[in-house]
Write a protein that holds these residues in place. Structure first.
Motif, mmCIF file in Angstrom:
data_model
loop_
_atom_site.group_PDB
_atom_site.id
_atom_site.type_symbol
_atom_site.label_atom_id
_atom_site.label_comp_id
_atom_site.label_asym_id
_atom_site.label_seq_id
_atom_site.Cartn_x
_atom_site.Cartn_y
_atom_site.Cartn_z
ATOM 1 N N MET A 5 0.820 -11.170 -3.891
ATOM 2 C CA MET A 5 0.660 -9.999 -3.400
ATOM 3 C C MET A 5 -0.737 -9.038 -3.540
ATOM 4 O O MET A 5 -0.140 -8.493 -4.118
ATOM 5 C CB MET A 5 2.016 -9.464 -2.484
ATOM 6 C CG MET A 5 2.639 -10.029 -0.881
ATOM 7 S SD MET A 5 3.556 -9.014 -0.765
ATOM 8 C CE MET A 5 4.400 -8.057 -2.014
ATOM 9 N N LEU A 6 -1.685 -8.778 -2.429
ATOM 10 C CA LEU A 6 -2.079 -8.346 -2.990
ATOM 11 C C LEU A 6 -2.225 -6.772 -2.142
ATOM 12 O O LEU A 6 -2.312 -7.474 -0.506
ATOM 13 C CB LEU A 6 -4.257 -8.817 -2.508
ATOM 14 C CG LEU A 6 -4.145 -10.177 -3.257
ATOM 15 C CD1 LEU A 6 -5.115 -10.246 -2.608
ATOM 16 C CD2 LEU A 6 -3.981 -9.973 -4.807
ATOM 17 N N GLN A 7 -2.055 -5.672 -2.272
ATOM 18 C CA GLN A 7 -1.922 -4.379 -1.241
ATOM 19 C C GLN A 7 -3.408 -3.394 -1.753
ATOM 20 O O GLN A 7 -2.881 -2.670 -1.634
ATOM 21 C CB GLN A 7 -1.167 -4.682 -1.289
ATOM 22 C CG GLN A 7 -0.364 -3.340 -2.217
ATOM 23 C CD GLN A 7 1.585 -3.557 -2.682
ATOM 24 O OE1 GLN A 7 2.241 -3.205 -1.830
ATOM 25 N NE2 GLN A 7 2.234 -2.482 -3.416
ATOM 26 N N GLY A 8 -4.140 -4.071 -1.371
ATOM 27 C CA GLY A 8 -5.569 -2.401 -1.240
ATOM 28 C C GLY A 8 -5.355 -2.078 -0.274
ATOM 29 O O GLY A 8 -6.252 -0.818 -0.459
#
Lengths: 332, 285
Positions: A5-8
């Motif tokens: 999961m990429l939460q940028g």
């Protein structure tokens, strides 16, 4: 499979795109900073800071040296992929909705919104040299779009452009004919009603076919030469994005109930799964859950061994397929 | 304010604050794994040790990719250390691709079940209610035609209501089966009770998408302004007594019902948007 999961991003994802080799994944969202990630481990390489509005569209060139983004702050910016520095900025009259490099990246196209008393327009710009003067240069070509606005765009090599419109129309523009463009084939995605707009278009691996995703709950596969409708993939929710597998005869569809409709319907779930269809038989064979909101963008990894999805919930999920996916045989 | 300061000036607390500095985080490389140890305070102000283990892999890739792998991070990520930053990159829970079986297969299994039942010996295990064939009623090949035929029959019977002899003959044809009173020759088919029911439902408005917490009183308050009602029915769960989300309102006058529909359809009530329409008789579905 264990997705990364990429939460940028702080707001809903608008578009995700792999570079040609697939080692980098670019993502843009309704906050103003597009990000770039290593697709293998989800490590963030950087963010492109400078926009002041919703970033609607992104593209990366063939050699992954330049990155382009179009935003609601009425600019289209070109960045250096290696340093994240802005190298060119073009200001337009209204927000930039779609952008794409041509195959050689010698040219690029961007389209603007029909807003603030401005008509929708398509601009083709020279991007052989991008520097501070790029913003002052006249575009190679300027095509006013009468009728409904462009909502997605594709370059066919360097010769023609395919545009998907808000009313579901798909138009091909030939750029070679004395630099005069004409729309020689208008193939309707759906009856010319409102709100059936083409959310996304993506090529197959060799650029002979492309898939469109539309609000009319379908995704359609077209022949790129003559816009012949080949296949239709039906779902029961709006489709926001669709992608074709480079190695299998599979397509993945992402979509779901629109965010604005979620509160007005009762407790039923919104079906925010990624849905896998067989490309030829038009039949759904698999689903992958994960997002809390509609999926706005999906993309197959260029090696076909994984895919990513970006959702209204602001997350990008990078999936690597299990062996069960490759072992699965479609019964027919 | 002074009270708060007094509490803080307890020497024990001060010592705790001074001594509470977190140990520095460490990174250790051990036979192909990177182990990162961090110390943090959690929500309860308790010290927490976080150990993350990463597998370090070596891959052979093309030159361009290898070059990109060594790029310096920029933008928001410029201060990140090499390797994924746990603040932005998280390994999510395991998900599986759900494979869907095709529809033909479903049909097949049902057929199998039917074959099994038949194999048990009794021929009349399955009997169609339409044509008495040995298949499920829902799969009757004559489904549509039988229904159409039934309607024609109705007209035939409805015509000679006044001549009991003819109707009696009809009845004899159907044999010794039980005929409900409403369908016997004495009952007036055309304008019978069903017709009255339909008339009645003409003024019935169905309101849907009500919230769970709606009560009878709320509903009455909602519909009272439109005119007199003969009955207000709110569908409720038998056990919990919670509203099931829809209600029927029987208006005395058609106009009032129409007014109510015009007003209530699309009306925002208790954070939901209502739908209202004339109630449809159950048999039209």
């Amino acid at each position: 499979m264990k997705p990364i999961m990429l939460q940028g991003h702080e707001r809903a994802i608008t578009q995700i795109k792999y570079n040609r080799e697939g080692d980098l994944l670019f993502s843009s969202s309704k906050d103003n900073k597009p990000n770039v990630w290593y697709s293998l481990n989800g490590e963030r390489l950087g963010s492109f800071n400078g926009h002041q509005g919703v970033v609607w569209c992104i593209d990366v060139d063939w050699t992954t040296t330049r990155f382009m983004s179009g935003a609601g702050d009425r600019t289209c910016r070109i960045w250096d992929c290696e340093t994240g520095k802005e190298i060119g900025c073009i200001t337009s009259a209204s927000s930039v909705r779609t952008c794409m490099f041509s195959y050689s990246a010698n040219m690029a196209v961007y389209t603007t919104d029909k807003a603030m008393k401005q008509d929708c327009e398509m601009f083709i710009i020279d991007t052989r040299v991008v520097d501070d003067s790029t913003g002052q240069q006249d575009p190679i070509l300027r095509i006013p779009i009468k009728g409904s606005r462009v909502s997605s765009i594709l370059w066919d090599l360097d010769d023609s452009i395919i545009s998907g419109h808000e009313n579901g129309e798909i138009t091909q523009w030939d750029l070679k004919v004395k630099h005069l463009c004409f729309s020689y084939c208008g193939s309707k995605h759906y009856l010319p009603e409102e709100n059936f707009f083409v959310n996304d278009m993506q090529w197959n691996k060799d650029g002979t076919m492309f898939i469109t995703a539309s609000k009319d709950h379908t995704a359609k596969l077209f022949d790129a030469k003559d816009l012949l409708l080949l296949k239709t993939y039906k779902t029961e929710r709006p489709v926001n994005s669709a992608s074709i597998s480079p190695i299998m005869e599979h397509v993945v569809l992402g979509g779901g109930q629109e965010a604005m409709d979620v509160t007005t319907t009762s407790t039923r779930v919104g079906k925010f799964d990624s849905r896998f269809f067989h490309m030829v038989f038009e039949e759904e064979f698999g689903r992958v859950k994960g997002h809390f909101g509609p999926i706005n963008s999906v993309a197959f990894h260029p090696d076909g061994k994984g895919y990513s999805s970006g959702g209204e919930d602001g997350y990008v999920r990078v999936h690597t397929f299990d062996s069960s996916y490759f072992e699965y045989n479609f019964d027919y | 304010m002074p009270a708060a300061e007094e509490v803080k000036s307890s020497w024990a607390d001060e010592v705790e604050l001074e001594g509470g500095a977190l140990p520095p985080s460490t990174e250790v490389y051990e036979n192909g794994f990177k182990i990162v140890t961090e110390y943090k305070y959690n929500e309860d102000d308790k010290k927490v040790k976080i150990v993350r283990t990463y597998k370090v892999e070596k891959r052979i890739v093309s030159k361009t990719i290898a070059k990109r792998k060594c790029l310096k991070k920029f933008g928001e990520a410029s201060n990140d250390k090499p390797g994924p930053n746990p603040a932005t990159t998280i390994v999510a829970e395991d998900v599986y691709m759900q494979f869907l079986t095709s529809k033909e297969e479903d049909n097949k299994t049902e057929d199998d079940a039917l074959d099994k039942l038949k194999a048990l010996g009794d021929k009349n295990v399955v009997k169609c209610r339409n044509c008495n064939g040995d298949h499920w009623t829902s799969k009757c090949p004559w489904k549509d035609t039988i229904i159409a035929g039934g309607k024609i029959d109705d007209k035939k019977v409805g015509g000679p209501v006044g001549t009991p002899g003819a109707v009696g003959g009809d009845n004899k044809q159907t044999g010794s089966k039980y005929v409900p009173p409403s369908l016997r020759d004495g009952a007036k088919r055309g304008e019978g009770p069903s017709a009255i029911r339909r008339d009645d439902s003409y003024f019935t408005v169905r309101i849907a998408n009500l919230s769970d917490s709606t009560t009878d009183a709320d509903l009455e308050d909602l519909v009272r302004p439109f005119g007199p009602t003969s009955k207000v029915f709110l569908a409720k769960d038998k056990i919990t007594g919670q509203c099931k989300g829809f209600a029927y309102v029987h208006f005395k006058f058609r106009n009032d019902g129409a007014k109510a529909i015009a007003m209530l359809n699309g009306y925002g009530y208790d954070h939901l948007i209502l739908t209202a329409d004339w109630s449809k008789p159950a048999n039209t579905n």
